[in-house]
Write a protein that holds these residues in place. Structure first.
Motif, mmCIF file in Angstrom:
data_model
loop_
_atom_site.group_PDB
_atom_site.id
_atom_site.type_symbol
_atom_site.label_atom_id
_atom_site.label_comp_id
_atom_site.label_asym_id
_atom_site.label_seq_id
_atom_site.Cartn_x
_atom_site.Cartn_y
_atom_site.Cartn_z
ATOM 1 N N GLY A 141 0.793 -1.222 0.000
ATOM 2 C CA GLY A 141 0.000 0.000 0.000
ATOM 3 C C GLY A 141 0.824 1.270 0.000
ATOM 4 O O GLY A 141 1.730 1.462 -0.803
ATOM 5 N N GLU A 142 0.502 2.168 0.937
ATOM 6 C CA GLU A 142 1.170 3.460 1.005
ATOM 7 C C GLU A 142 2.654 3.313 1.314
ATOM 8 O O GLU A 142 3.463 4.153 0.920
ATOM 9 N N ARG A 143 3.020 2.251 2.028
ATOM 10 C CA ARG A 143 4.450 2.021 2.294
ATOM 11 C C ARG A 143 5.215 1.865 0.985
ATOM 12 O O ARG A 143 6.329 2.366 0.843
ATOM 13 N N LEU A 144 4.622 1.162 0.026
ATOM 14 C CA LEU A 144 5.278 0.972 -1.263
ATOM 15 C C LEU A 144 5.407 2.289 -2.014
ATOM 16 O O LEU A 144 6.429 2.556 -2.648
ATOM 17 N N ARG A 145 4.389 3.125 -1.949
ATOM 18 C CA ARG A 145 4.470 4.427 -2.616
ATOM 19 C C ARG A 145 5.655 5.229 -2.068
ATOM 20 O O ARG A 145 6.442 5.798 -2.827
ATOM 21 N N ARG A 146 5.792 5.265 -0.746
ATOM 22 C CA ARG A 146 6.927 5.984 -0.150
ATOM 23 C C ARG A 146 8.251 5.388 -0.611
ATOM 24 O O ARG A 146 9.214 6.112 -0.883
ATOM 25 N N CYS A 147 8.288 4.064 -0.673
ATOM 26 C CA CYS A 147 9.507 3.379 -1.109
ATOM 27 C C CYS A 147 9.901 3.805 -2.514
ATOM 28 O O CYS A 147 11.050 4.213 -2.755
ATOM 29 N N LEU A 148 8.966 3.718 -3.445
ATOM 30 C CA LEU A 148 9.280 4.026 -4.840
ATOM 31 C C LEU A 148 9.565 5.501 -5.056
ATOM 32 O O LEU A 148 10.448 5.865 -5.841
ATOM 33 N N PRO A 156 22.318 -3.109 -19.653
ATOM 34 C CA PRO A 156 23.399 -4.066 -19.412
ATOM 35 C C PRO A 156 24.619 -3.482 -18.701
ATOM 36 O O PRO A 156 25.453 -4.243 -18.211
ATOM 37 N N ASP A 157 24.751 -2.153 -18.666
ATOM 38 C CA ASP A 157 25.924 -1.563 -18.016
ATOM 39 C C ASP A 157 25.670 -1.202 -16.555
ATOM 40 O O ASP A 157 26.515 -0.552 -15.922
ATOM 41 N N ILE A 158 24.538 -1.614 -15.996
ATOM 42 C CA ILE A 158 24.282 -1.391 -14.571
ATOM 43 C C ILE A 158 25.442 -1.946 -13.755
ATOM 44 O O ILE A 158 25.883 -3.077 -13.953
ATOM 45 N N GLN A 159 25.953 -1.134 -12.841
ATOM 46 C CA GLN A 159 27.107 -1.548 -12.044
ATOM 47 C C GLN A 159 26.741 -1.803 -10.590
ATOM 48 O O GLN A 159 27.290 -2.690 -9.940
ATOM 49 N N TRP A 160 25.827 -0.978 -10.052
ATOM 50 C CA TRP A 160 25.422 -1.115 -8.658
ATOM 51 C C TRP A 160 23.924 -1.406 -8.612
ATOM 52 O O TRP A 160 23.147 -0.791 -9.348
ATOM 53 N N ILE A 161 23.522 -2.294 -7.711
ATOM 54 C CA ILE A 161 22.110 -2.651 -7.583
ATOM 55 C C ILE A 161 21.699 -2.489 -6.125
ATOM 56 O O ILE A 161 22.210 -3.193 -5.241
ATOM 57 N N GLN A 162 20.781 -1.563 -5.887
ATOM 58 C CA GLN A 162 20.248 -1.358 -4.548
ATOM 59 C C GLN A 162 18.973 -2.184 -4.408
ATOM 60 O O GLN A 162 18.010 -2.005 -5.154
ATOM 61 N N PHE A 163 18.962 -3.099 -3.445
ATOM 62 C CA PHE A 163 17.755 -3.853 -3.119
ATOM 63 C C PHE A 163 17.069 -3.182 -1.937
ATOM 64 O O PHE A 163 17.727 -2.744 -0.989
ATOM 65 N N VAL A 164 15.752 -3.127 -1.992
ATOM 66 C CA VAL A 164 14.995 -2.531 -0.899
ATOM 67 C C VAL A 164 13.648 -3.224 -0.786
ATOM 68 O O VAL A 164 13.021 -3.561 -1.793
ATOM 69 N N ASP A 165 13.238 -3.497 0.436
ATOM 70 C CA ASP A 165 11.923 -4.081 0.663
ATOM 71 C C ASP A 165 10.853 -3.003 0.515
ATOM 72 O O ASP A 165 11.086 -1.822 0.830
ATOM 73 N N GLY A 166 9.682 -3.419 0.056
ATOM 74 C CA GLY A 166 8.622 -2.461 -0.245
ATOM 75 C C GLY A 166 8.058 -1.731 0.952
ATOM 76 O O GLY A 166 7.316 -0.756 0.789
ATOM 77 N N ASP A 167 8.375 -2.181 2.175
ATOM 78 C CA ASP A 167 7.915 -1.471 3.366
ATOM 79 C C ASP A 167 8.993 -0.546 3.918
ATOM 80 O O ASP A 167 8.927 -0.131 5.075
ATOM 81 N N CYS A 168 9.983 -0.222 3.081
ATOM 82 C CA CYS A 168 11.077 0.653 3.498
ATOM 83 C C CYS A 168 11.177 1.872 2.583
ATOM 84 O O CYS A 168 10.876 1.796 1.393
ATOM 85 N N GLU A 169 11.634 2.954 3.132
ATOM 86 C CA GLU A 169 11.907 4.182 2.372
ATOM 87 C C GLU A 169 13.399 4.452 2.418
ATOM 88 O O GLU A 169 14.005 4.452 3.498
ATOM 89 N N LEU A 174 14.217 3.692 6.211
ATOM 90 C CA LEU A 174 13.203 3.689 7.269
ATOM 91 C C LEU A 174 12.258 2.533 6.992
ATOM 92 O O LEU A 174 11.704 2.415 5.902
ATOM 93 N N HIS A 175 12.080 1.674 7.984
ATOM 94 C CA HIS A 175 11.273 0.473 7.837
ATOM 95 C C HIS A 175 9.964 0.632 8.603
ATOM 96 O O HIS A 175 9.920 1.294 9.630
ATOM 97 N N ASP A 176 8.910 0.038 8.087
ATOM 98 C CA ASP A 176 7.606 0.093 8.762
ATOM 99 C C ASP A 176 7.136 -1.335 9.019
ATOM 100 O O ASP A 176 6.481 -1.954 8.189
#
Length: 326
Positions: A16-23, A82-95, A198-200
């Motif tokens: 929900g809204e947590r995902l909006r903040r994340c993106l 294809p030239d992406i060098q860094w990949i940030q992973f984040v859970d959808g309940d985090c900003e 920030l995690h919720d």
């Protein structure tokens, strides 16, 4: 400033809204953002698409795992760029905190043996429940070299490709398992003191906490099964600790009862003594130490449930199912 060769993978289900903040926190700072959805029914996909984010909807015929979602995300990133060098992973309940992506990318660029870097994850509302506060206290990582990271982390694309990504079949503990393989290849994992996310948790009920710890117990058992042999001995200490504290004192009571009768119940004093021992070892305000010591001791029981669920699945040859607490 737009960061070159940086991609972000967000995963979620009914956030929900947590995902909006994340993106919103990442979509203007990376070359590409991919959101991977695991069967949401709250309109998460439509909302993500409205923000201009690349979306993947996982196939419903294959069991969902966070590992599978992350793998689908980073592989799609490389298709897009294809030239992406860094990949940030984040859970959808985090900003993601402003400035983190710059710091993390700069750190990896300056440390060529670093496969991953994470910062400090904080709980958004630790005051709303003791369970949220427990999460807040759990997230703190001392800066420096790490053995493992969690769901929010920036990874070097080269290192991730070298080990083949996460294990799709793990329902929990996929991050520490990946870390075992990265370290075996000579890569380093680092933590910085900087704020990262920030995690919720949104945990307000005891049952949610219990299920979360059951999942941890399952992860420990799976981790030991995969990498428990020397020299790694992954999760060996954690599994022995669970069996010792969950079964040791009750088993001792049963064994001593024929000779000591009700006096055998004194063995159960091991639990309050363990709470006291942990309280004295921990640092921080007394209230936080009491809370952590009490729930760490109590947590051995749901961890045991998780262990038993793992070995049941192994004996029956059954595909593991997600253990969800939200």
């Amino acid at each position: 400033m737009r960061l070159a060769r940086l991609g972000v993978v967000a995963i979620g289900r009914n956030e929900g809204e947590r995902l909006r903040r994340c993106l919103e926190s990442v979509r203007h700072q990376a070359d590409h953002v991919v959101y991977v959805d695991s069967g949401s029914t709250d309109g998460s996909l439509a909302m993500a698409r409205s923000l201009g984010v690349e979306c993947i909807e996982l196939d419903l015929s294959v069991p969902f795992t966070a590992a599978r979602a992350r793998n689908a995300g980073w592989r799609r990133l490389l298709e897009l760029s294809p030239d992406i060098q860094w990949i940030q992973f984040v859970d959808g309940d985090c900003e993601v905190v402003a400035g983190w992506l710059d710091q993390a990318q700069a750190f990896l660029a300056a440390h060529p043996r670093a496969a991953a870097v994470c910062g400090q994850r904080r709980e958004r509302h630790p005051e709303r429940s003791v369970y949220n506060l427990l999460c807040h206290l759990e997230w703190a990582k001392p800066p420096g070299l790490l053995k493992s990271f969690g769901g929010d982390v920036m990874l070097r694309r080269e290192a991730l490709e070298q080990v083949g990504g996460y294990r799709d079949d793990l329902i929990a503990g996929e991050e520490p398992e990946l870390c075992v393989r990265l370290r075996a290849r000579g890569w380093e994992l680092h933590a910085l003191p900087a704020e990262m996310t920030l995690h919720d948790a949104a945990m307000t009920r005891f049952r949610q906490w219990w299920l979360r710890i059951v999942r941890s117990g399952y992860a420990y058992a799976a981790g030991r099964h995969l990498h428990g042999a020397p020299p790694e001995r992954h999760c060996v200490r954690e599994t022995w600790r669970t069996w010792l504290w969950a079964l040791g004192p009750p088993a001792a009571v049963v064994a001593l009862w024929p000779w000591m009768s009700a006096w055998a119940l004194l063995v159960l004093c091991a639990y309050p003594l363990q709470v006291l021992r942990l309280f004295l070892r921990l640092s921080g305000p007394p209230r936080d130490r009491r809370l952590q010591a009490t729930f760490h001791t109590l947590g051995r029981f749901p961890e045991l449930v998780g262990h038993l669920q793992f070995w049941r699945d192994q004996l029956l040859g059954r595909r593991a199912r997600l253990i969800e607490y939200k």
